[in-house]
Scaffold this motif. Structure first.
Motif, PDB file in Angstrom:
ATOM      1  N   ASN A 134      17.281-162.092  57.819  1.00  0.00           N
ATOM      2  CA  ASN A 134      15.981-162.590  57.292  1.00  0.00           C
ATOM      3  C   ASN A 134      15.111-163.636  58.297  1.00  0.00           C
ATOM      4  O   ASN A 134      13.998-163.927  57.985  1.00  0.00           O
ATOM      5  CB  ASN A 134      16.242-163.608  56.185  1.00  0.00           C
ATOM      6  CG  ASN A 134      17.047-162.778  54.990  1.00  0.00           C
ATOM      7  OD1 ASN A 134      16.520-161.767  54.465  1.00  0.00           O
ATOM      8  ND2 ASN A 134      18.286-163.115  54.807  1.00  0.00           N
ATOM      9  N   SER A 135      15.938-163.735  59.619  1.00  0.00           N
ATOM     10  CA  SER A 135      15.057-164.607  60.515  1.00  0.00           C
ATOM     11  C   SER A 135      15.704-164.267  61.939  1.00  0.00           C
ATOM     12  O   SER A 135      16.689-163.391  61.917  1.00  0.00           O
ATOM     13  CB  SER A 135      15.219-165.973  60.123  1.00  0.00           C
ATOM     14  OG  SER A 135      16.907-166.360  60.198  1.00  0.00           O
ATOM     15  N   GLY A 136      15.052-165.030  63.106  1.00  0.00           N
ATOM     16  CA  GLY A 136      15.611-164.784  64.181  1.00  0.00           C
ATOM     17  C   GLY A 136      16.850-165.495  64.517  1.00  0.00           C
ATOM     18  O   GLY A 136      17.738-165.058  65.045  1.00  0.00           O
ATOM     19  N   THR A 137      16.950-166.731  63.945  1.00  0.00           N
ATOM     20  CA  THR A 137      18.186-167.672  64.023  1.00  0.00           C
ATOM     21  C   THR A 137      19.227-166.721  63.490  1.00  0.00           C
ATOM     22  O   THR A 137      20.444-166.658  63.640  1.00  0.00           O
ATOM     23  CB  THR A 137      17.977-168.840  63.343  1.00  0.00           C
ATOM     24  OG1 THR A 137      19.176-169.745  63.749  1.00  0.00           O
ATOM     25  CG2 THR A 137      17.986-169.080  61.802  1.00  0.00           C
ATOM     26  N   GLU A 138      19.089-166.270  62.177  1.00  0.00           N
ATOM     27  CA  GLU A 138      20.123-165.265  61.662  1.00  0.00           C
ATOM     28  C   GLU A 138      20.524-164.081  62.540  1.00  0.00           C
ATOM     29  O   GLU A 138      21.627-163.713  62.430  1.00  0.00           O
ATOM     30  CB  GLU A 138      19.604-164.675  60.369  1.00  0.00           C
ATOM     31  CG  GLU A 138      20.787-164.167  59.378  1.00  0.00           C
ATOM     32  CD  GLU A 138      20.343-164.155  57.889  1.00  0.00           C
ATOM     33  OE1 GLU A 138      20.882-163.211  57.185  1.00  0.00           O
ATOM     34  OE2 GLU A 138      19.467-164.844  57.420  1.00  0.00           O
TER      35      GLU A 138
END
Length: 472
Positions: A134-138
């Motif tokens: 769901n995101s870049g950090t994920e």
């Protein structure tokens, strides 16, 4: 019905009316943030005069309540690759909602994730599989987990000044102490200088390194990996049975004038690649970790491990539809080639100003990811003012440039990192020559003012100095 419900037009007769709610409460936006969210954000925006009220956005522009047009050179930190509200992405989201799919049942295989993975891998010929989060950090968290499991080694190497996210795993490979302070202990990790192969080799000889994670162009400061570094690092890593993870969360999907930034260097074939931001179309959060088949097969080695790494909202229909629409637009509108051409034009126009303005030290980057760096001037009058700013807080001059660009020219930009005298330009990839001219003309005007030795710009610098001293 409660008193609170009856007081709100958005809940009249049991119906939710978003338009009515915004009409009733929209003017409270800064007060609501100060009371219920990060209270320092509205305080910061008030201090630097960024407390605008934006009402509408389209493409690379948005408009305030008075109908004034603003040029976006920030793209929501790179999320708005196609600009705001691209009609193809909007239609795809309407279509997927109207389809009323049996989404997120978790015990079936929907078509959209497979179709998006196939499309993404078509741009990544040496990679085989995709995990959607769901995101870049994920996406980075996934790569770190997969690398450690696949190699059986605990330690991750990253580069000085890197930024890979702010959750605990990705924070462990964050090169800025300001983000890490107070959140230890983190994962076993070691920073190495970007481009330093000897430092990389020394760490690999210790035998406990799972991977090196690297941005081909660092978002903080806009520093590009030296020519040949990624390929040489890849060879070193593989010699020591470690993996190369390339973080393309900001640089990927055409940002640098190629689909991925690592593709500017021949022979680079990362083991894992992280993408996000622009894949969303600016609508639905999405992240993806692309990897080689053997890594995925090792992580998901049996039916008992089928859910060993998953995400509750990963692969949801809206995100997948947005991603498919984004890639379709990029192909049909030749977005990557356009970003390369427009980026070359913008960079060349700005580079031509370096010899004109002594406060302008460097212009660097690729495609539509450009860093403008300021440095110590030669003339005595300007040097004394520069020194005063630096003594208060490094980075204040860049902030002094960002503010009049917005206040006087209605152009939104950002300082590239804390304590850096660098402005980073990452506009939507859809900007054209007219937008380039508007930015260069505005930037020239601000530089003229700064070099005149007076004016509103330096007066604002005094305000920033007071603020910096008060926050010590």
């Amino acid at each position: 019905m409660t008193t609170a419900e009856s007081a709100s037009p958005s809940s009249a007769a049991g119906k939710f009316d978003l338009g009515a709610l915004l009409a009733e409460r929209g003017a409270e936006r800064y007060e609501l943030h100060a009371k219920y969210l990060n209270h320092q954000l509205p305080r910061m925006l008030h201090t630097i005069g960024f407390d605008k009220v934006y009402e509408r956005g389209e493409g690379a522009h948005f408009w305030d309540a008075d109908g004034n047009d603003y040029l976006d050179m920030l793209a929501g930190f790179g999320v708005m690759g196609l600009g705001r509200h691209h009609p193809v992405v909007r239609k795809a989201l309407h279509d997927v909602l109207d389809a009323q799919l049996a989404d997120l049942t978790r015990f079936d295989c929907q078509p959209l994730p497979g179709l998006l993975a196939e499309k993404l891998l078509g741009h990544s010929p040496h990679l085989d599989r995709v995990f959607f989060g769901n995101s870049g950090t994920e996406a980075v968290e996934t790569a770190l987990k997969f690398a450690r499991y696949a190699t059986g080694k605990p330690r991750i190497l990253y580069c000085d000044h890197a930024f890979h996210g702010l959750t605990t795993g990705s924070l462990s490979v964050n090169g800025e102490d300001g983000f890490r302070d107070g959140f230890a202990p983190l994962l076993p990790d070691t920073a190495v200088p970007l481009g330093d192969l000897d430092a990389l080799a020394r760490e690999l000889k210790k035998g406990d390194v799972a991977a090196l994670v690297v941005e081909p162009i660092q978002g903080k400061g806009v520093h590009e990996a030296p020519p040949g570094y990624l390929r040489a690092a890849q060879e070193l890593l593989h010699r020591h049975k470690a993996l190369l993870i390339v973080d393309e969360v900001q640089t990927g999907l055409g940002r640098t004038g190629d689909f991925y930034a690592y593709q500017h260097e021949e022979g680079v074939e990362p083991d894992l690649v992280c993408v996000a931001k622009a894949l969303s179309g600016g609508y639905v959060p999405v992240g993806a970790t692309l990897g080689k088949d053997w890594i995925f097969r090792k992580v998901y080695s049996s039916m008992d491990r089928v859910l060993v790494h998953s995400a509750s909202f990963g692969s949801n229909a809206q995100a997948m539809a947005a991603g498919l629409a984004v890639l379709s637009v990029m192909e049909n509108e030749q977005t990557v080639a356009g970003a390369r051409a427009t980026g070359d034009l913008l960079k060349s126009r700005l580079s031509a100003l370096v010899d004109t303005y002594e406060l302008l030290a460097d212009v660097r980057g690729r495609g539509l990811m450009i860093g403008i760096e300021f440095g110590k001037p030669k003339s005595l009058k300007l040097r004394s003012r520069w020194t005063m700013l630096q003594a208060a807080r490094k980075g204040l001059f860049a902030q002094m440039v960002v503010v009049p660009l917005l206040q006087r020219h209605r152009i939104l930009t950002q300082v590239s990192g804390d304590h850096l005298e660098v402005i980073k330009l990452i506009p939507p990839l859809v900007i054209g020559e007219e937008d380039v001219n508007r930015f260069v003309d505005a930037f020239t005007d601000v530089m003229d003012d700064a070099h005149s030795g007076g004016g509103l710009m330096w007066d604002f610098g005094k305000t920033l100095i007071k603020q910096a001293v008060a926050n010590r």
